[in-house]
Design an enzyme around this catalytic site. Structure first.
Site, PDB file in Angstrom:
ATOM      1  N   GLU A 193       0.843  -1.197   0.000  1.00  0.00           N
ATOM      2  CA  GLU A 193       0.000   0.000   0.000  1.00  0.00           C
ATOM      3  C   GLU A 193       0.875   1.242   0.000  1.00  0.00           C
ATOM      4  OE1 GLU A 193      -3.300   0.371  -0.462  1.00  0.00           O
ATOM      5  OE2 GLU A 193      -2.501   2.390  -0.612  1.00  0.00           O
ATOM      6  N   LYS A 232       8.289  -1.651  -2.393  1.00  0.00           N
ATOM      7  CA  LYS A 232       7.662  -0.886  -1.302  1.00  0.00           C
ATOM      8  C   LYS A 232       8.737  -0.286  -0.392  1.00  0.00           C
ATOM      9  CE  LYS A 232       5.011   0.851   1.673  1.00  0.00           C
ATOM     10  NZ  LYS A 232       4.198   2.043   1.452  1.00  0.00           N
ATOM     11  N   CYS A 276       6.187   4.491   9.147  1.00  0.00           N
ATOM     12  CA  CYS A 276       6.749   3.736   8.018  1.00  0.00           C
ATOM     13  C   CYS A 276       8.196   4.047   7.679  1.00  0.00           C
ATOM     14  CB  CYS A 276       5.885   3.945   6.790  1.00  0.00           C
ATOM     15  SG  CYS A 276       4.225   3.306   6.992  1.00  0.00           S
TER      16      CYS A 276
HETATM   17  N1  LIG Z   1       0.130   3.513   8.223  1.00  0.00           N
HETATM   18  C1  LIG Z   1       0.355   3.705   6.942  1.00  0.00           C
HETATM   19  O1  LIG Z   1       0.165   4.790   6.411  1.00  0.00           O
HETATM   20  C2  LIG Z   1       0.854   2.588   6.062  1.00  0.00           C
HETATM   21  C3  LIG Z   1       0.899   2.785   4.683  1.00  0.00           C
HETATM   22  C4  LIG Z   1       1.346   1.745   3.870  1.00  0.00           C
HETATM   23  C5  LIG Z   1       1.701   0.526   4.421  1.00  0.00           C
HETATM   24  N2  LIG Z   1       1.640   0.356   5.778  1.00  0.00           N
HETATM   25  C6  LIG Z   1       1.952  -0.970   6.304  1.00  0.00           C
HETATM   26  O2  LIG Z   1       0.708  -1.636   6.572  1.00  0.00           O
HETATM   27  C7  LIG Z   1       0.814  -2.488   7.722  1.00  0.00           C
HETATM   28  C8  LIG Z   1      -0.240  -2.111   8.748  1.00  0.00           C
HETATM   29  O3  LIG Z   1       0.019  -0.775   9.171  1.00  0.00           O
HETATM   30  P1  LIG Z   1      -1.038   0.034  10.033  1.00  0.00           P
HETATM   31  O4  LIG Z   1      -0.519   1.427  10.131  1.00  0.00           O
HETATM   32  O5  LIG Z   1      -2.415  -0.203   9.485  1.00  0.00           O
HETATM   33  O6  LIG Z   1      -0.905  -0.726  11.445  1.00  0.00           O
HETATM   34  P2  LIG Z   1      -1.889  -0.641  12.696  1.00  0.00           P
HETATM   35  O7  LIG Z   1      -1.078  -0.963  13.867  1.00  0.00           O
HETATM   36  O8  LIG Z   1      -2.667   0.646  12.634  1.00  0.00           O
HETATM   37  O9  LIG Z   1      -2.950  -1.813  12.427  1.00  0.00           O
HETATM   38  C9  LIG Z   1      -2.645  -3.166  12.466  1.00  0.00           C
HETATM   39  C10 LIG Z   1      -3.812  -3.906  13.116  1.00  0.00           C
HETATM   40  O10 LIG Z   1      -3.604  -5.315  12.980  1.00  0.00           O
HETATM   41  C11 LIG Z   1      -4.176  -5.950  14.119  1.00  0.00           C
HETATM   42  N3  LIG Z   1      -3.631  -7.310  14.252  1.00  0.00           N
HETATM   43  C12 LIG Z   1      -2.344  -7.683  14.496  1.00  0.00           C
HETATM   44  N4  LIG Z   1      -2.241  -9.026  14.483  1.00  0.00           N
HETATM   45  C13 LIG Z   1      -3.478  -9.519  14.233  1.00  0.00           C
HETATM   46  C14 LIG Z   1      -4.007 -10.844  14.076  1.00  0.00           C
HETATM   47  N5  LIG Z   1      -3.218 -11.920  14.163  1.00  0.00           N
HETATM   48  N6  LIG Z   1      -5.320 -10.961  13.837  1.00  0.00           N
HETATM   49  C15 LIG Z   1      -6.122  -9.885  13.730  1.00  0.00           C
HETATM   50  N7  LIG Z   1      -5.684  -8.614  13.856  1.00  0.00           N
HETATM   51  C16 LIG Z   1      -4.371  -8.435  14.090  1.00  0.00           C
HETATM   52  C17 LIG Z   1      -3.796  -5.034  15.263  1.00  0.00           C
HETATM   53  O11 LIG Z   1      -4.638  -5.234  16.379  1.00  0.00           O
HETATM   54  C18 LIG Z   1      -3.973  -3.643  14.616  1.00  0.00           C
HETATM   55  O12 LIG Z   1      -5.261  -3.104  14.859  1.00  0.00           O
HETATM   56  C19 LIG Z   1       2.256  -2.331   8.200  1.00  0.00           C
HETATM   57  O13 LIG Z   1       3.035  -3.368   7.626  1.00  0.00           O
HETATM   58  C20 LIG Z   1       2.692  -0.993   7.618  1.00  0.00           C
HETATM   59  O14 LIG Z   1       4.075  -0.941   7.411  1.00  0.00           O
HETATM   60  C21 LIG Z   1       1.211   1.356   6.603  1.00  0.00           C
HETATM   61  O1  LIG Z   2       8.579  17.284   1.997  1.00  0.00           O
HETATM   62  C1  LIG Z   2       8.316  16.612   3.008  1.00  0.00           C
HETATM   63  C2  LIG Z   2       7.430  15.498   2.991  1.00  0.00           C
HETATM   64  C3  LIG Z   2       7.200  14.797   4.156  1.00  0.00           C
HETATM   65  N1  LIG Z   2       7.805  15.185   5.310  1.00  0.00           N
HETATM   66  C4  LIG Z   2       7.553  14.412   6.543  1.00  0.00           C
HETATM   67  O2  LIG Z   2       7.752  13.039   6.269  1.00  0.00           O
HETATM   68  C5  LIG Z   2       6.896  12.241   7.089  1.00  0.00           C
HETATM   69  C6  LIG Z   2       6.126  11.258   6.247  1.00  0.00           C
HETATM   70  O3  LIG Z   2       5.188  11.942   5.452  1.00  0.00           O
HETATM   71  P1  LIG Z   2       4.307  11.227   4.331  1.00  0.00           P
HETATM   72  O4  LIG Z   2       5.161  10.407   3.485  1.00  0.00           O
HETATM   73  O5  LIG Z   2       3.512  12.271   3.656  1.00  0.00           O
HETATM   74  O6  LIG Z   2       3.307  10.353   5.202  1.00  0.00           O
HETATM   75  P2  LIG Z   2       3.232   8.781   5.522  1.00  0.00           P
HETATM   76  O7  LIG Z   2       1.837   8.502   5.911  1.00  0.00           O
HETATM   77  O8  LIG Z   2       4.326   8.400   6.445  1.00  0.00           O
HETATM   78  O9  LIG Z   2       3.446   8.070   4.096  1.00  0.00           O
HETATM   79  C7  LIG Z   2       4.653   7.423   3.726  1.00  0.00           C
HETATM   80  O10 LIG Z   2       4.710   6.121   4.276  1.00  0.00           O
HETATM   81  C8  LIG Z   2       3.588   5.286   3.893  1.00  0.00           C
HETATM   82  C9  LIG Z   2       3.716   3.993   4.656  1.00  0.00           C
HETATM   83  O11 LIG Z   2       4.574   3.087   4.066  1.00  0.00           O
HETATM   84  C10 LIG Z   2       3.604   5.102   2.374  1.00  0.00           C
HETATM   85  O12 LIG Z   2       2.515   4.279   1.987  1.00  0.00           O
HETATM   86  C11 LIG Z   2       3.530   6.475   1.702  1.00  0.00           C
HETATM   87  O13 LIG Z   2       3.606   6.316   0.284  1.00  0.00           O
HETATM   88  C12 LIG Z   2       4.677   7.342   2.198  1.00  0.00           C
HETATM   89  O14 LIG Z   2       4.548   8.656   1.657  1.00  0.00           O
HETATM   90  C13 LIG Z   2       6.015  13.224   7.847  1.00  0.00           C
HETATM   91  O15 LIG Z   2       6.526  13.424   9.140  1.00  0.00           O
HETATM   92  C14 LIG Z   2       6.119  14.497   7.033  1.00  0.00           C
HETATM   93  O16 LIG Z   2       5.897  15.646   7.803  1.00  0.00           O
HETATM   94  C15 LIG Z   2       8.667  16.274   5.344  1.00  0.00           C
HETATM   95  O17 LIG Z   2       9.214  16.606   6.390  1.00  0.00           O
HETATM   96  N2  LIG Z   2       8.900  16.963   4.187  1.00  0.00           N
END
Ligand SMILES: NC(=O)c1ccc[n+]([C@@H]2O[C@H](COP(=O)([O-])OP(=O)(O)OC[C@H]3O[C@@H](n4cnc5c(N)ncnc54)[C@H](O)[C@@H]3O)[C@@H](O)[C@H]2O)c1
Ligand SMILES: O=c1ccn([C@@H]2O[C@H](COP(=O)(O)OP(=O)(O)O[C@H]3O[C@H](CO)[C@@H](O)[C@H](O)[C@H]3O)[C@@H](O)[C@H]2O)c(=O)[nH]1
Length: 464
Positions: free
Chosen positions: A163, A222, A278
C-alpha cells in the site's frame, strides 16, 4: 477462477480500515469483512456515530458511512471471516523488532506468522492471500511455507500488493493512486490470482495504473519507495543547517531545484524531521536486509537517511535551548502540533515526541495543543520511550485543549506539525499573552515569519 465476491482483511488499522472501506465503496458486489483482535478498535469502526471511527482521515467517515452495513463489515470473528473469504488481505502491523536478533532494525514478523498459521488452521478451500502489510523481500516464501503444510489439500496463492497511501491524504490516494502494484508467481495459478486482484482494482482504477511484477520485485519496491521518499526529506533537511550558516534560504533552494523536471517539486519541504510509522521502520529493515546479505556499503548508504533525521530532531531541540539563553529549566514551551504530519491523529515516530523528550531532560515545562491527538496518546508516546517515570512525564507535560490557553505565559512556541489552522490564529492575541521576548521556532516553516516579526515575535525558521 470465478470473480471475487468475498474479501476478508486481517488488521483494521490505518491501512486495513481505509483500504477496505474504499474497495467496499467502489465494489458494491464484493462483501468485505475487516477483522481485528482489538475489540475496542472494531467497536470504534462500528460506532453508530461514524465520526468516531478510530482513524482520522479527511473524507474517510463518508466512505465508511456509504458502505458500512451494506457490503463493509467490521468484526472480531477472525476465523469465520477467513473461512468465508476467497481472498484474504493481511494488513497487520510489522514494526521494528524490539528484542532478540535484528533488534532495532529487522521487521517483527510475529503478527504476520500468526495470521498465516490462523489461515492455515481455518481454511478448507483454495484462497488467495494478499500481503498488504509492508514486508521484507522474500517474506512470501515464509508465508507459503506455513500455508502449504496445512495438510487438508487447500491451495494458496500469495500475492504482494503493498500500500502506498500516505496518512492525511489516504482517501484521495486510494481513490486515485499513482499506481497499484501487484506481485505474483509467474505460473498459470499465479497469473490467475494476479488477474483476480487486478479485476478488483479495475473497478475504479485505470488498467494502465495497475502494475504487475514478480512477488520479490513488489516486496522490494515498497521498501525502496519509502527509502527514496525519506531520502529526499533527509537530503533537504541536511541543507537546512548549511542555509542557516550561509544566509541561503531553504525554501528558495527547494523551489529552485524543484523546478528541474528531473528533480520535481514534491517532498522537498524542510522540517523538524520526518516521522510516521513507516519511513524509519522500512529503511531500518532495508538496512538490515542489505547487511544480512553482506552488502555493507548499501546498508551504510541508506542508514545515513536515518542518521540525518535523528540529527535534525536533536538540532531543533538544541536550537530552542540555545536560543532561550542556554537553559529551558522551568520555562514554559508550547508545542503546537503533536501528530507526525497534518490531517492525521497518528503520532507514531512523530518528531514532537523526541523534541519533547530532549527538552524534558533539560527540565522544560511543555504545554501541548494538537487538534486531533488525544491527551492519553501524548503521555503514552512519551512513556513508550521509557526515559523517565510516567509521573514525571505527566508533571513535565500539560496537554491543553485550547491553543490560546496553551500559549499563555509561554517563553516560546514550537511548531511541530503543519496543521492549517495554526496559520489563521490571532497571533497578536497570542503575542500579548506570552512572556517577552516572545519566541517562535517554526519546525515546519508554516507561518508567515515577516508578519510575526512585525507583531514583535522573534522567529526562527528551519533553514532560513
Ligand atoms: N500507516 C500507513 O500509512 C501505512 C501505509 C502503507 C503501508 N503500511 C503498512 O501496513 C501495515 C499495517 O500498518 P497500520 O498502520 O495499518 O498498522 P496498525 O497498527 O494501525 O494496524 C494493524 C492492526 O492489525 C491488528 N492485528 C495484528 N495481528 C493480528 C491478528 N493476528 N489478527 C487480527 N488482527 C491483528 C492489530 O490489532 C492492529 O489493529 C504495516 O506493515 C505498515 O508498514 C502502513
Ligand atoms: O517534503 C516533506 C514530505 C514529508 N515530510 C515528513 O515526512 C513524514 C512522512 O510523510 P508522508 O510520506 O507524507 O506520510 P506517511 O503517511 O508516512 O506516508 C509514507 O509512508 C507510507 C507507509 O509506508 C507510504 O505508503 C507512503 O507512500 C509514504 O509517503 C512526515 O513526518 C512528514 O511531515 C517532510 O518533512 N517533508
Amino acid at each position: 477462477m470465478t470473480a471475487i465476491t468475498k474479501i476478508c482483511c486481517i488488521g483494521a488499522g490505518y491501512v486495513g480500515g481505509p483500504t477496505m472501506a474504499m474497495i467496499a465503496k467502489k465494489c458494491p458486489h464484493i462483501e468485505v469483512t475487516v477483522v481485528d483482535l482489538n475489540e475496542q478498535r472494531i467497536a470504534a469502526w462500528n460506532d453508530v456515530d461514524v465520526t468516531n471511527i478510530p482513524v482520522y482521515e479527511p473524507g474517510l467517515s463518508d466512505v465508511v458511512a456509504e458502505a458500512r452495513g451494506r457490503n463493509l463489515f467490521f468484526s472480531t470473528d477472525v476465523e469465520s471471516a477467513i473461512a468465508a473469504a476467497q481472498m484474504i488481505f493481511i494488513s497487520v502491523n510489522t514494526p521494528t523488532k524490539t528484542y532478540g536478533s535484528g533488534k532495532g532494525q529487522a521487521a517483527d514478523l510475529k503478527w504476520i506468522e500468526l495470521c498465516a498459521r490462523q489461515i492455515a488452521r481455518v481454511a478448507n478451500d483454495n484462497k488467495i492471500i494478499v500481503e498488504k502489510s509492508t514486508l521484507p523481500v522474500r517474506t512470501a516464501s515464509a508465508i507459503k511455507d506455513i500455508l502449504t503444510h496445512t495438510g487438508n489439500g487447500s491451495q494458496f496463492q500469495i500475492l504482494s500488493n503493498p500500500e502506498f497511501l500516505a496518512e492525511g491524504t489516504a482517501v484521495e490516494d486510494l481513490d486515485a493512486p499513482d499506481r497499484v502494484l501487484i506481485g505474483g508467481d509467474n505460473t498459470p495459478e499465479g497469473r490467475v490470482a494476479v488477474q483476480a486482484l487486478v479485476d478488483v482494482y479495475a473497478n475504479w482504477i485505470p488498467r494502465e495504473r495497475i502494475l504487475t511484477t514478480n512477488v520479490w520485485s513488489s516486496e522490494l519496491s515498497k521498501l525502496t519507495a519509502n527509502a527514496f521518499l525519506a531520502q529526499r526529506v533527509s537530503s533537504i533537511n541536511s541543507l537546512t543547517e548549511l542555509c542557516e550558516k550561509t544566509e541561503a534560504d531553504i525554501n528558495e533552494v527547494a523551489r529552485a531545484i524543484g523546478t528541474d523536471s528531473r528533480i520535481g517539486p514534491k517532498f522537498l519541504k524542510a522540517s523538524v524531521g520526518f516521522g510516521g510509522s513507516c519511513f524509519q521502520k522500512d529503511i531500518l529493515n532495508l538496512v538490515y536486509i542489505a547487511r544480512s546479505y553482506g552488502l555493507s556499503e548499501v546498508a551504510d548508504y541508506w542508514e545515513q537517511v536515518i542518521i540525518m533525521n535523528d540529527h535534525q530532531k536533536r538540532r531543533f531541540a538544541n536550537q530552542i535551548i540555545k536560543n532561550l539563553y542556554n537553559t529551558v529549566n522551568g520555562k514554559k514551551i508550547t508545542f503546537l502540533g503533536w501528530a507526525f504530519k497534518k490531517d492525521t491523529n497518528d503520532t507514531r515516530e512523530s518528531a514532537a515526541i523526541y523534541v519533547a523528550d530532549h527538552l524534558l531532560h533539560e527540565q522544560a515545562e511543555i504545554a501541548v495543543y494538537d487538534p486531533k491527538v488525544i491527551k492519553n496518546q501524548i503521555y503514552a508516546d512519551l512513556n513508550y520511550l521509557q526515559t523517565r517515570k510516567e509521573e514525571e512525564n505527566r508533571k513535565g507535560v500539560e496537554v491543553i485543549e485550547d491553543p490560546y490557553k496553551a500559549c499563555e505565559g509561554a517563553h516560546a512556541i514550537a511548531i511541530l506539525t503543519e496543521w492549517d489552522e495554526f496559520k489563521s490564529y490571532d497571533w497578536q492575541r497570542i503575542y500579548d499573552s506570552m512572556l517577552k521576548p516572545a519566541k517562535i521556532f517554526d519546525g515546519r516553516n508554516l507561518l508567515d515569519a515577516d508578519k510575526l516579526k512585525s507583531i514583535g515575535f522573534q522567529v526562527r525558521s528551519i533553514g532560513g
